[in-house]
Design a protein around this motif. Sequence first.
Motif, PDB file in Angstrom:
ATOM      1  N   VAL A 132      -4.870   5.752   1.212  1.00 39.94           N
ATOM      2  CA  VAL A 132      -4.258   4.726   0.329  1.00 39.94           C
ATOM      3  C   VAL A 132      -4.002   5.536  -0.937  1.00 39.94           C
ATOM      4  CG1 VAL A 132      -4.428   2.736  -1.194  1.00 39.94           C
ATOM      5  CG2 VAL A 132      -4.954   2.558   1.459  1.00 39.94           C
ATOM      6  N   LEU A 182       0.765  -1.278  -0.059  1.00 40.06           N
ATOM      7  CA  LEU A 182      -0.060  -0.091   0.025  1.00 40.06           C
ATOM      8  C   LEU A 182       0.979   1.327   0.049  1.00 40.06           C
ATOM      9  CD1 LEU A 182      -2.955  -1.012   2.705  1.00 40.06           C
ATOM     10  CD2 LEU A 182      -2.712  -1.266   0.286  1.00 40.06           C
ATOM     11  N   LEU A 231       0.814   5.034   0.625  1.00 36.17           N
ATOM     12  CA  LEU A 231      -0.087   6.017   1.361  1.00 36.17           C
ATOM     13  C   LEU A 231       0.220   7.420   1.235  1.00 36.17           C
ATOM     14  CD1 LEU A 231      -0.196   4.327   4.994  1.00 36.17           C
ATOM     15  CD2 LEU A 231      -1.665   3.995   3.039  1.00 36.17           C
ATOM     16  N   HIS A 281     -10.381   3.167   1.309  1.00 39.32           N
ATOM     17  CA  HIS A 281     -10.002   3.623   0.069  1.00 39.32           C
ATOM     18  C   HIS A 281     -11.107   3.424  -1.002  1.00 39.32           C
ATOM     19  CE1 HIS A 281      -7.424   4.483  -3.570  1.00 39.32           C
ATOM     20  NE2 HIS A 281      -7.770   3.121  -4.072  1.00 39.32           N
TER      21      HIS A 281
END
Length: 709
Positions: A390, A382, A384, A576
């Motif tokens: 995300v 992921l 960020l 997300h």
Amino acid sequence: MAQRIPSSGGTYTVGSQGKLPSVFPAVIVGVDRGGDVLAEPLEWAGGDKPRITIPTQRRDRSPPGIGDHVLLKIEGMSRERGRKDLLGRVLKVLEAKPSRELGVFQRTADGRARLVPVQKKRGGRELLLNPLETADIANGELIVAETTPSQDYALPTGRVIERLGDVSSEKAASLIAIHAHGIATAFPPEALAEAAAAKTPTLKGREDWRALPLITIDPADAKDHDDAVHAAYDDNPANEGGFVLSIAIADVASYVTPGSALDREAQSRGNSVYFPDRVVPMLPERISNDLCSLVPDRDRPALAVRVWLSAGGEKLRHSFHRILMRSHAKLAYERAQAIMDGAQDEHGERAILAPLYEAYRALSRARDHRGPLELDLPERKLVLDDKGRVADVVLKERLDAHRLIEEMMILANVCAAETLIDRKQILLFRIHDEPALSKLESLRTFLRTLDVELPKSGAVKPQLFNRLLVQFKDTDQAALVNDMVLRSQAQAEYAPDNIGHFGLSLRKYAHFTSPIRRYADLIVHRGLIRALELGNDGLPDMPIDRLREIGTAISAAERRAMEAERDTIDRLIAFHLADQVGSRFPGRVSGVTKSGLFVKLDRLGADGFIPAATLGQDYFRFDDAAMALVGDRTGESYQLGDRVEVRLSEAQPLQGRLTFEILSEGRYRKPVNGRRGARRRTGDERGMRTPPKGGAPGGLAKGRKSRGR
């Protein structure tokens, strides 16, 4: 049954440290492997507190909880396997430890204040809170409350003890996991004091390796560098084409001594826990990111192994050394690979990397001969943004630089296990059992859906699964077969009883290379220090049962960390996708149950659920043998591994749950009741069927991942 040893009078002698009265206040500290409760006296003037076992048959049906204060009676001692244990019985619970709930604050229209639990399905309870004490708390805040004695309310009551911020923030995802799984984040003052007072050891008792150009190769964002490597060509004519490898590991044992506050806290935590937005370290940052991190141009203590390899990658011999080193470079995996692929070499690192890569290729040949399990499991990361949201999900590319470090760490771990076995020193092995028969049968059932038969006779070896993986390589079923083979494997764990490591195809294996973040590795370091007489801070005397207890506890801590990380990723993905309800996604059926289908999305790797009741107007039955849901009238079916398109119908960020509806038409087979319907449904007709009373269950598929070989 344990042999009871009567005491003399009303006191019990505990080693050379003191005496216990026959009745005294105690605190419940844990549960052992057999389910017996463990307690320690509340007051003790000696050294380490004695531990009292409360056998299952000597306690009430509802045992006291960890942290409860009890009045305990010593009823004797037992002698088992050459040791003495105090045996006790709880006479009375003096003070029960209040339970804690993690949830969202809500103020209702009538002014009542409530905690709505995040973990309802894991036994979380709604609590009534005092409206006056919570006047400044806003709706939607994530809070922790402690239960209080109820006063005839319909709901149990509580008081807020911690405020964690706005629950709509993506940063709440890891906080929820931390609290839900009971992961400690704050270090006790005495541990922090020991870390602050620590100083880098001198050369006394160590070999000087500072001139050797050891380098670290780690993820680009790594802060704790606990291993460094170097390779040279062996100039011994008897080992033509061979190598001499040097693998140095941070000497955590020189800072974290047995029985210290740092040691107790590290053992309690078991390991560091890694989340997409933060790390909860096993040791304070002063130790993990500073004194023990093998950063360039700084003197650092290390425990090193020197290994002589043949040109074919066979280990000829090895030796361990306690050293003082100085890393000559810090490289990210991508940078190391780029240099070897021809990128500009500004600091002369290619000269150091070239023999390392050649040694890796030799180790790869030995690995191929050994035949470990070769799962191909793409790892998603992921990405960020600065607000913890995300921004993207990317597939992490597996480079030769990754494999190089992995092979050298495995080699060092093998050397550690072999040395300790040869020296007859107890240790914690990293063990991995062969698959259970029940799991093999489930895999066999699945493979039949692909017209493949898993042999029922012969020894179960990793090569059996490797042949299967090769058979499906580069096919549409490759990812699914890899996942199903992974699900069939046992969970790796720590234990002093060696059964080998099935997945790596190794008979002697122990974790040695990450003592900054794994307590098991620190145990192995101390064992080597003691066995090889490398200092006076080695593994202290302890019964093997105590080591077994530690292994069980840190194995559980490892599983807890994996679950917390997985839960956090589920929540972050749900955050997300929360504003993408109605969007379409391609995916694959990753699980089939009577209740519905689990689907894994292609790019995001997220798991979601399609309730069977929403598949359409037909009634879908579960075909266990085919691992499919099959329509009664139409024969339309959805099978494990099928490619599908789905629409997101609901995202629940707090629970980390995604619910989909199916858009793809299924395959058609003979209907369960023998009738075939002529009409095929359109996408707009799907989901018209009314769910049964109570609704259909939803949730995320929780596939296991074997981490940290």
